[in-house]
Design an enzyme around this catalytic site. Structure first.
Site, PDB file in Angstrom:
ATOM      1  N   GLY A  84      27.499 -61.696 -36.168  1.00  0.00           N
ATOM      2  CA  GLY A  84      26.883 -63.017 -36.055  1.00  0.00           C
ATOM      3  C   GLY A  84      27.908 -64.042 -35.640  1.00  0.00           C
ATOM      4  O   GLY A  84      29.115 -63.793 -35.735  1.00  0.00           O
ATOM      5  N   TYR A 106      30.893 -59.674 -38.248  1.00  0.00           N
ATOM      6  CA  TYR A 106      30.601 -60.666 -39.295  1.00  0.00           C
ATOM      7  C   TYR A 106      30.136 -59.968 -40.570  1.00  0.00           C
ATOM      8  O   TYR A 106      30.486 -60.371 -41.673  1.00  0.00           O
ATOM      9  CB  TYR A 106      29.520 -61.641 -38.812  1.00  0.00           C
ATOM     10  CG  TYR A 106      29.218 -62.728 -39.822  1.00  0.00           C
ATOM     11  CD1 TYR A 106      29.996 -63.871 -39.899  1.00  0.00           C
ATOM     12  CD2 TYR A 106      28.166 -62.584 -40.732  1.00  0.00           C
ATOM     13  CE1 TYR A 106      29.743 -64.852 -40.844  1.00  0.00           C
ATOM     14  CE2 TYR A 106      27.894 -63.566 -41.686  1.00  0.00           C
ATOM     15  CZ  TYR A 106      28.695 -64.700 -41.738  1.00  0.00           C
ATOM     16  OH  TYR A 106      28.445 -65.657 -42.680  1.00  0.00           O
ATOM     17  N   HIS A 138      32.262 -53.716 -32.572  1.00  0.00           N
ATOM     18  CA  HIS A 138      30.822 -53.489 -32.377  1.00  0.00           C
ATOM     19  C   HIS A 138      30.578 -52.069 -31.854  1.00  0.00           C
ATOM     20  O   HIS A 138      30.701 -51.829 -30.648  1.00  0.00           O
ATOM     21  CB  HIS A 138      30.263 -54.498 -31.368  1.00  0.00           C
ATOM     22  CG  HIS A 138      30.133 -55.871 -31.921  1.00  0.00           C
ATOM     23  ND1 HIS A 138      29.026 -56.293 -32.614  1.00  0.00           N
ATOM     24  CD2 HIS A 138      30.990 -56.913 -31.906  1.00  0.00           C
ATOM     25  CE1 HIS A 138      29.188 -57.539 -32.998  1.00  0.00           C
ATOM     26  NE2 HIS A 138      30.377 -57.950 -32.582  1.00  0.00           N
ATOM     27  N   SER A 198      -4.937 -54.878 -19.104  1.00  0.00           N
ATOM     28  CA  SER A 198      -4.432 -55.450 -17.848  1.00  0.00           C
ATOM     29  C   SER A 198      -4.038 -54.352 -16.874  1.00  0.00           C
ATOM     30  O   SER A 198      -3.814 -54.607 -15.700  1.00  0.00           O
ATOM     31  CB  SER A 198      -3.209 -56.300 -18.150  1.00  0.00           C
ATOM     32  OG  SER A 198      -2.137 -55.470 -18.585  1.00  0.00           O
ATOM     33  N   ASP A 235       1.806 -51.566 -21.733  1.00  0.00           N
ATOM     34  CA  ASP A 235       1.594 -51.859 -23.154  1.00  0.00           C
ATOM     35  C   ASP A 235       0.114 -51.866 -23.527  1.00  0.00           C
ATOM     36  O   ASP A 235      -0.298 -51.196 -24.482  1.00  0.00           O
ATOM     37  CB  ASP A 235       2.219 -53.209 -23.529  1.00  0.00           C
ATOM     38  CG  ASP A 235       3.684 -53.272 -23.149  1.00  0.00           C
ATOM     39  OD1 ASP A 235       4.271 -52.191 -22.961  1.00  0.00           O
ATOM     40  OD2 ASP A 235       4.224 -54.373 -23.023  1.00  0.00           O
ATOM     41  N   SER A 284      -2.313 -50.569 -21.924  1.00  0.00           N
ATOM     42  CA  SER A 284      -2.918 -49.258 -21.663  1.00  0.00           C
ATOM     43  C   SER A 284      -2.634 -48.282 -22.802  1.00  0.00           C
ATOM     44  O   SER A 284      -3.528 -47.581 -23.278  1.00  0.00           O
ATOM     45  CB  SER A 284      -2.375 -48.652 -20.366  1.00  0.00           C
ATOM     46  OG  SER A 284      -2.624 -49.509 -19.292  1.00  0.00           O
TER      47      SER A 284
END
Ligand code: XMP
Length: 520
Positions: A59, A87, A177, A230, A234, A236
């Site tokens: 963070g 962090y 990271h 549409s 997604d 579908s």
């Protein structure tokens, strides 16, 4: 709240830009995880969620500052393995009795190398085979004294406590990271962590599908559900999944606003009505939309007209179903994760994206959102699991307002027709060259300008168009696709030869930012 019945890992978010990548790495290991902002992770939440392990994210804050974010101390009493990252590492050390100090020449941003400090622990299994590991650091503060019970297992020149652990409590803390690409062996670290935490990798798409079907049946009972289809991946996948769960209690509404691509309406209707046998209302509302857009050239006005009409039309046709209690939506996990904001203020609206926001309240409907826990690539995997054809699953994203935002200036039927043809040729070229799957999104925009050309012995005065193709991970940032000059030349020639109305082709080489992917 009911949580997934899988083994659960909790990611406590402190606002790092890359927290979602942690979740990606874990999902790749078939581990179910959820990201929650640190403020929401209370003692009660922890009891309810019952994680099998916890990760504290990175963070932007400094633990030294007054009022900087802290997780609830109860987290350290759960008796489960904890991994603190950047962090997360510092907050762990600070709260467990260690010390964190400001930079003073020890800040590190970018590539660094970690070497082993003593015996190899399970967390570092498969690490240091080449003596040192490249990692990605991004920290101003650093730990100056580790907490009691911890020992050092890896160091870097500027981070003497790069990897620390308290093996009795299974607490681990790393300064770098591991989730980013620049830590090439980072996935291994997550794999080791979940293995030592006892995860069995039970998060598979087959299991998810069965569980989702059970949950949909439980939620919906024998009520009716409507779904705005549409033709995108997604909605579908959501429709096919819900149909599998409740059959004809589901009705889909497909709104054809006249701004679709060549052959698109037929493709969607054939697939869902004929192939999947779903009750489907094909709302042909081209006249309505194109009439309302007539003479409009301002991008936001166009978007707003489409957004509002879409809701009206959807509502009208959904009404035909009669007595529907639920609205199905293809909401994905990235839309659900609450972001941790330290800056306050709302972000600037670049474009008002069109969706059916506000509709459930307006129509008094409850929501069914079976994809809320999934990332985009997981939705594609679920689609494959459900037997959707690969060509359908791999389709490039297509925006709700359709071709309207690829037709800057006034929209006319003539321009839309030219645009459809040019787009079809361009996509055909991309497919023929085997590039479709390498590109995140590709399309043609027709420009509001006519230019002079010469074809044969004659003068032409036709539209110019722009080809767009980008690579991207999530549409938030993008790079233009580096086509070869041969490809571009061949495509321009084909478009000009095959599409009456276009006599000039350009290639858009703007990245995002500063550009956006669509032209409006
Ligand atoms: P931009 O143009 O903002 O687009 O860089 C990023 C991605 O979002 C898609 N897009 C939309 N999708 N409704 C949608 O469903 C919209 O109003 C909309 N506007 C842009 C765009 O195609 C790209 O994939």
């Amino acid at each position: 709240m009911t949580h997934s019945s899988h083994d659960r890992l909790l990611i406590v978010d402190f606002g790092s830009q890359v927290t979602q990548l942690i979740a990606r790495r874990l999902r790749e290991l078939n581990v179910y995880c959820e990201i929650h902002p640190y403020q929401n992770v209370t003692a009660e939440f922890l009891r309810d969620f019952a994680p099998k392990a916890v990760i504290l994210s990175g963070g932007p804050a400094s633990v030294i500052d007054e009022g900087s974010p802290r997780p609830t101390a109860d987290i350290f009493d759960l008796g489960v393995p904890i991994l603190g990252i950047c962090y997360g590492q510092q907050v762990m050390m600070q709260m467990l009795g260690g010390k964190v100090e400001r930079g003073h020449g020890t800040a590190e941003f970018g590539r660094a190398y970690v070497t082993p400090a003593r015996d190899r622990i399970d967390l570092l299994h498969g690490w240091f085979e080449a003596d040192r590991e490249q990692v990605w650091m991004s920290h101003g503060d650093h730990v100056s004294a580790i907490a009691p019970g911890f020992a050092v297992y890896g160091t870097s020149p500027n981070a003497p406590f790069a990897v620390t652990a308290d093996l009795n409590r299974n607490f681990f803390a790393v300064q770098f990271h591991p989730e980013v690409h620049h830590t090439p062996n980072g996935a291994r670290l997550y794999e080791n962590f979940v293995r030592l935490a006892g995860f069995t990798g039970d998060w598979t798409m087959g299991a998810y599908r069965d569980e989702a079907i059970r949950k949909i049946r439980e939620q919906v009972g024998d009520a009716k559900v409507i779904c705005g289809l549409s033709g995108g991946v997604d909605s579908s996948v959501a429709a096919v999944l819900i149909h599998e769960a409740i059959g004809d209690q589901l009705t889909c509404v497909f709104v054809d606003h006249g701004l679709l691509r060549q052959g698109e309406a037929e493709e969607v209707v054939t697939m869902f009505r004929d192939h999947y046998n779903m009750p489907l209302i094909h709302a042909d509302e081209q006249e309505l939309f194109l009439g309302a857009l007539d003479g409009q050239s301002d991008p936001e006005t166009k978007r707003k007209i489409i957004g509002k009409l879409f809701i009206d039309v959807f509502q009208k046709h959904a009404g035909e179903v009669g007595g529907a209690e639920f609205l199905a939506q293809g909401t994905l996990y990235p839309d659900v994760i609450e972001s941790v904001s330290f800056s306050g203020g709302p972000s600037v609206t670049i474009k008002s994206h069109h969706n059916v926001g506000g509709l459930p309240e307006k129509m008094g409907l409850k929501l069914v959102e079976p994809l809320r826990e999934l990332f985009k690539d997981e939705v594609r995997e679920l689609g494959r699991e459900l037997g959707l054809p690969p060509s359908f699953i791999g389709r490039h994203p297509f925006p709700g307002p359709g071709l309207a935002i690829r037709c800057p200036g006034e929209i006319t039927r003539e321009k839309l027709e030219i645009l459809r043809k040019a787009d079809a040729v361009y996509i055909d070229q991309i497919r023929k060259h085997g590039l479709y799957d390498d590109i995140w999104q590709a399309f043609v925009a027709i420009l509001p300008v006519r230019t002079v050309g010469v074809m044969g012995d004659g003068r032409t005065y036709d539209y110019a168009c722009a080809l767009r193709a980008v690579t991207s991970v999530d549409g938030m940032t993008a790079d233009y696709y580096p086509f070869s000059h041969e490809f571009l030349g061949e495509t321009a020639t084909r478009i000009i030869n095959e599409v009456t109305g276009i006599n000039r082709v350009t290639y858009d080489i703007t990245s995002k930012p500063p550009g956006t992917i669509e032209w409006e």
